[in-house]
Enzyme design. Structure first.
Site, mmCIF file in Angstrom:
data_model
loop_
_atom_site.group_PDB
_atom_site.id
_atom_site.type_symbol
_atom_site.label_atom_id
_atom_site.label_comp_id
_atom_site.label_asym_id
_atom_site.label_seq_id
_atom_site.Cartn_x
_atom_site.Cartn_y
_atom_site.Cartn_z
ATOM 1 N N LYS A 197 1.183 -1.194 -0.195
ATOM 2 C CA LYS A 197 -0.040 0.034 0.233
ATOM 3 C C LYS A 197 0.833 1.133 -0.018
ATOM 4 O O LYS A 197 1.827 1.464 0.882
ATOM 5 C CB LYS A 197 -0.565 0.467 1.066
ATOM 6 C CG LYS A 197 -1.797 1.463 1.546
ATOM 7 C CD LYS A 197 -2.664 1.125 2.680
ATOM 8 C CE LYS A 197 -3.714 2.534 2.234
ATOM 9 N NZ LYS A 197 -4.983 2.644 3.637
ATOM 10 N N LYS A 217 -2.449 -1.583 -4.125
ATOM 11 C CA LYS A 217 -3.301 -0.560 -3.712
ATOM 12 C C LYS A 217 -1.984 0.824 -4.021
ATOM 13 O O LYS A 217 -1.783 1.358 -3.439
ATOM 14 C CB LYS A 217 -3.756 -0.814 -2.496
ATOM 15 C CG LYS A 217 -5.167 0.559 -2.193
ATOM 16 C CD LYS A 217 -5.180 1.185 -0.761
ATOM 17 C CE LYS A 217 -6.064 2.204 -0.266
ATOM 18 N NZ LYS A 217 -6.597 1.859 0.727
HETATM 19 C C1 PBG Z 1 -6.812 3.263 5.525
HETATM 20 C C2 PBG Z 1 -7.740 3.540 4.142
HETATM 21 C C3 PBG Z 1 -7.684 4.588 3.357
HETATM 22 C C4 PBG Z 1 -8.147 3.780 2.011
HETATM 23 C C5 PBG Z 1 -8.536 2.248 1.910
HETATM 24 N N1 PBG Z 1 -8.230 2.123 3.452
HETATM 25 C C6 PBG Z 1 -6.916 5.637 3.393
HETATM 26 C C7 PBG Z 1 -5.722 5.811 3.468
HETATM 27 O O1 PBG Z 1 -5.089 4.907 3.504
HETATM 28 O O2 PBG Z 1 -5.487 6.952 3.392
HETATM 29 C C8 PBG Z 1 -8.155 4.218 0.578
HETATM 30 C C9 PBG Z 1 -8.667 3.760 -0.278
HETATM 31 C C10 PBG Z 1 -9.468 4.894 -1.377
HETATM 32 O O3 PBG Z 1 -8.613 5.213 -1.981
HETATM 33 O O4 PBG Z 1 -10.500 4.587 -2.309
HETATM 34 N N2 PBG Z 1 -5.689 3.456 5.922
#
Ligand code: PBG
Length: 323
Positions: free
Chosen positions: A195, A248
């Protein structure tokens, strides 16, 4: 094999032939729809930066999930937006928290719909970071305990799969142990293993009210410049017991999805995140892009790169298009 004996266009000459030789298929069972659940009743609060998406109270969520099930979508992933936030993310692991209540309602009314829960703290902390703050940074090891408790509470509510998105080191191992100790040996972990600290999460943070109040997430989420590190992250999560992994965002990270597919044999998910959704919607709303074709081409690209399933805000539309 040279021209004119060989003509690549022969196999493109009709849809009948193109369909026969198509290498990548899309199917609704591969789509997971992200949904945002909030307190209250009859609440449907539109998210300005994500047209067509809304924060939903539990009753509205059930209605929306019912549609997903009748369309044949693979499942949903839930994000909770609690009433109150605090320094300790207590709402995240409260057995009666918003996500836990939502999962119980969904499982009561739609027992055969696949329900994944996002396990993270940023929607629940007053400062918007993904864990406990010590000396101005997220304290890794103190946060593990919250994550483990959250995972167990989601499993106890009936979640089919738990998906940690916090990017703490060791969270998969901590969650696996806690789940097993509580008797949830059959609840799989879908780890957001690779991520990235991405600008494409911008609209989500409005949707989930989870923007960090100071600093950013670069001390825990990955540097967009790195690819070998993604494979290390994935390897570590698999060793700790992850059953599936996720990359992601998706479209700007197709190389990472592809490298992951080459290296690992576990199921791979990819998240077409909020910013990807909003860019496509903005292009379409301006009349610059054909929405339906952009949806299908972007999802096909993500599958072609090697993802087995896709978390996408287009899950419903894409399913209708394939129908
Ligand atoms: C929680 C999380 C996030 C997303 C999914 N889980 C936000 C972040 O990390 O700031 C992003 C999902 C999206 O942008 O659709 N940490």
């Amino acid at each position: 094999m040279a021209f004119p004996i060989h003509r690549a266009r022969r196999l493109r000459s009709s849809e009948r032939i193109r369909r026969l030789v198509r290498e990548t298929q899309l199917s609704p069972s591969q789509f997971i729809l992200p949904l945002f659940v909030c307190p209250g009743e009859g609440v449907r609060k539109e998210i300005r930066s994500m047209p067509g998406n809304a924060q939903l109270s539990v009753d509205q969520l059930v209605t929306e999930a019912e549609q997903c099930r009748s369309l044949g979508i693979g499942g949903i992933i839930l994000f909770g937006i609690p009433d109150t936030k605090d320094e300790f993310a207590s709402g995240a692991y409260d057995p009666d928290g918003i996500t836990q209540r939502a999962v119980r309602a969904l499982k009561r009314q739609l027992p055969d719909l696949l329900v994944i829960t996002d396990v993270c703290n940023c929607e629940y902390t007053s400062h918007g970071h993904c864990g406990f703050i010590k000396n101005g940074d997220v304290d890794n090891d103190a946060t593990l305990d919250w994550l483990a408790k959250t995972a167990v509470s989601h499993a106890a509510a009936g979640a089919d799969i738990v998906a940690p998105s916090d990017m703490m080191d060791g969270r998969v191992g901590a969650m696996r142990k806690a789940l097993d100790d509580a008797g949830f040996t059959n609840v799989p972990i879908l780890s957001y293993a690779a991520k990235y600290a991405s600008v494409f999460y911008g609209p989500f943070r409005e949707a989930a009210e989870s923007a960090p109040q100071f600093g950013d997430r670069r001390s825990y989420q990955m540097d967009p410049a790195n690819s070998r590190e993604a494979l290390r992250e994935i390897r570590a999560d698999l060793e700790e017991g992850a059953d599936m992994i996720m990359v992601k965002p998706a479209l700007a990270y197709l190389d990472i999805i592809h490298a992951t597919r080459q290296e690992f044999d576990v199921p791979i998910g990819a998240y077409q995140v909020s910013g990807e959704f909003s860019m496509i919607m903005a292009g379409a709303q301006n009349g610059w892009l054909d929405l339906d074709r952009t949806i299908l081409e972007s999802l096909t690209s993500i599958r072609r790169a090697g993802a087995d399933f896709i978390l996408t805000y287009f899950a419903k539309r894409a399913t209708e298009l394939l129908g």
